[in-house]
Each structure stands twice: as C-alpha cells, then as structure tokens.
Design an enzyme around this catalytic site. Structure first.
Site, mmCIF file in Angstrom:
data_model
loop_
_atom_site.group_PDB
_atom_site.id
_atom_site.type_symbol
_atom_site.label_atom_id
_atom_site.label_comp_id
_atom_site.label_asym_id
_atom_site.label_seq_id
_atom_site.Cartn_x
_atom_site.Cartn_y
_atom_site.Cartn_z
ATOM 1 N N SER A 1 0.820 -1.352 0.157
ATOM 2 C CA SER A 1 -0.091 -0.011 -0.006
ATOM 3 C C SER A 1 0.804 1.192 0.068
ATOM 4 O O SER A 1 1.999 1.304 0.543
ATOM 5 C CB SER A 1 -0.910 0.166 1.252
ATOM 6 O OG SER A 1 -1.749 -1.153 1.292
HETATM 7 N N1 SAH Z 1 -0.647 -5.404 3.951
HETATM 8 C C1 SAH Z 1 0.309 -5.711 2.882
HETATM 9 C C2 SAH Z 1 -0.497 -5.375 1.522
HETATM 10 C C3 SAH Z 1 -1.303 -6.355 1.314
HETATM 11 S S1 SAH Z 1 -2.214 -6.500 -0.352
HETATM 12 C C4 SAH Z 1 1.865 -4.774 2.919
HETATM 13 O O1 SAH Z 1 1.968 -4.173 3.866
HETATM 14 O O2 SAH Z 1 2.381 -5.169 2.028
HETATM 15 C C5 SAH Z 1 -3.291 -7.537 0.064
HETATM 16 C C6 SAH Z 1 -2.915 -8.997 0.168
HETATM 17 O O3 SAH Z 1 -4.178 -9.581 0.614
HETATM 18 C C7 SAH Z 1 -2.430 -9.755 -0.909
HETATM 19 O O4 SAH Z 1 -1.185 -10.245 -0.527
HETATM 20 C C8 SAH Z 1 -3.338 -10.951 -1.035
HETATM 21 O O5 SAH Z 1 -2.749 -12.050 -1.581
HETATM 22 C C9 SAH Z 1 -3.949 -10.990 0.259
HETATM 23 N N2 SAH Z 1 -5.509 -11.491 0.396
HETATM 24 C C10 SAH Z 1 -6.487 -11.459 -0.416
HETATM 25 N N3 SAH Z 1 -7.574 -12.399 0.076
HETATM 26 C C11 SAH Z 1 -7.008 -12.863 1.268
HETATM 27 C C12 SAH Z 1 -7.531 -13.738 2.307
HETATM 28 N N4 SAH Z 1 -8.884 -14.285 2.197
HETATM 29 N N5 SAH Z 1 -6.829 -14.119 3.217
HETATM 30 C C13 SAH Z 1 -5.621 -13.528 3.308
HETATM 31 N N6 SAH Z 1 -5.117 -12.767 2.699
HETATM 32 C C14 SAH Z 1 -5.890 -12.293 1.496
#
Ligand code: SAH
Length: 219
Positions: free
Chosen positions: A67
C-alpha cells in the site's frame, strides 16, 4: 578513516513522513516514529528500492501490492494500537504493515492467502530484522481463532462487506479497520466493539486489491 555506512534511504524516509503523512494530517507521534524507523525499501521487490518512498502503492508480484505509505499510516492511526495489543492483519503482502504494527509494540498475527506471498513477507521481515510476526497461510476472511480475541484487526484487501468471523474475533474495546465496497473502489471503515455493540465510522474512498475467500470475493 572508517566511514560507517548509514541507511541510504534515511532522508527519503524522513521526507516521506513529513510531506506525505504528517502534511496530510496524521499526528499520532508513535505512528510517525514507526514510519520513520521501518526500512520500507526492504519490503519492495529487488530493483524497486529507489521507488519505495514514493507517494503510491507498488507491485510486489502475484498481482498484489504494497500500500501507499499514507494509507498504511492512516489505517495504523485508526487502529489505535497500544503496546501489548494482539493484532490480526488480513493480507500479509510484503510484510510492511506488519512491521509497522510490531514496531508499535503489538503482537502481530498476519494471515496471507497466497503461500508464495507469505514466504516473501517472512523473508522481508527477516531481512529488516523484525522478529516475531506470526505469518500464517490461510483464508483470512475466517479470521484466525487461535490468536483471538484481538484488540485490533486490519484488513488490507478490499472486502464486499466486513467478514462476520472478524467481528466475532474482536475483543471488547477492539478496533477493526478495513476497505469495504466494490471490487474497484471502496470506503475505509473503522468498527469499534463496546459492550457488545458495534459502531462504524467511514473515512473516505480507497482502492485495494480484492479480498478473496469464503467471506470475500470469489477468486
Ligand atoms: N498489508 C500488505 C499489503 C497487502 S496487499 C503490505 O503491507 O504489503 C493484499 C494482500 O491480501 C495480498 O497479498 C493478497 O494475496 C491478500 N489476500 C487477499 N485475500 C485474502 C484472504 N482471504 N486471506 C488472506 N490474505 C488475502
């Protein structure tokens, strides 16, 4: 003469905090300090270090993103973390948000759907010298009952609605921050549980990758 190699990105990180985060109204000292401390350039793919402190999200592979710095700061401020709080993060991604939460003194459980992404998060956290994040592979829309109840839950992928299991796993007095809405654009919401009642406040439009799972979108 011995010249100690400092952190080559310290100035950029300071500028990020001043120009992108403090300037937009984030004023929690602890959040600003955590954003100053965590080496964000270690959480982006090799070759992208120079772009790590820019005012936008970056790709981390597998169609996922780290993000924008301001959004990480805003969501962290809204989570109102105190040292010792147990925090669940849904969507480990790069591990950067988890690193910020650990730096604030939280015990962090970070759940990630894509095993290879979870491995990247673990590797980034190790390289940054951030110990003790519990990175779990699984569907975070179901929460992680083993660590519950949580004083904070942060969802870093876009949900069609706040997943029920997450609300259930919130402690009394706990806060939940999540982007909720459509697949393309969402609203940042903050829920608070008091006396079993949930209050909900909205903080404007955001754009996240989809939350895919039983209480999220179909993959
Ligand atoms: N917080 C992260 C950014 C996350 S991007 C950072 O600091 O870099 C969103 C992430 O959510 C992705 O890696 C995606 O694979 C994950 N995601 C999507 N659906 C999900 C679910 N049901 N459970 C766990 N992770 C999930």
């Amino acid at each position: 003469m011995i010249v100690l190699a400092g952190d080559p990105y310290e100035k950029e990180r300071e500028a990020m905090v001043e120009n992108q985060i403090a300037a937009r109204g984030i004023c929690d000292r602890n959040v600003l300090d955590a954003m100053r401390k965590v080496p964000r350039h270690l959480f982006v793919p090799a070759g992208f270090e120079g772009a790590a402190y820019r005012d936008h999200p970056l790709p981390i592979g597998h169609g996922q993103t780290i993000s924008q710095p301001y959004i990480v700061a805003l969501m962290t401020e809204l989570l109102s973390v105190s040292p010792g709080d147990r925090v669940l993060e849904v969507g480990a991604g790069s591990g950067y948000q988890a690193a910020i939460l650990v730096t604030l003194g939280a015990e962090v459980f970070s759940i990630e759907r894509i095993p290879e992404v979870a491995r990247i998060a673990e590797e980034n956290l190790r390289r940054a010298g951030i110990p003790d994040v519990h990175v779990i592979v699984g569907d975070g829309t179901l929460g992680y009952p083993k660590g519950a109840p949580y004083q904070g839950i942060i969802v870093t992928a876009a949900a069609p609605a706040v997943p029920g299991p997450l609300v259930d796993q919130l402690a009394e007095g706990g806060r939940l921050v999540a982007p909720v809405g459509g697949r393309d654009v969402q609203e940042l919401v903050r829920l608070e549980k008091r006396g079993g009642e949930i209050t909900r406040t909205s903080y404007g439009g955001v754009v996240f990758v989809p939350l895919v799972g039983e209480h999220g979108w179909e993959g």
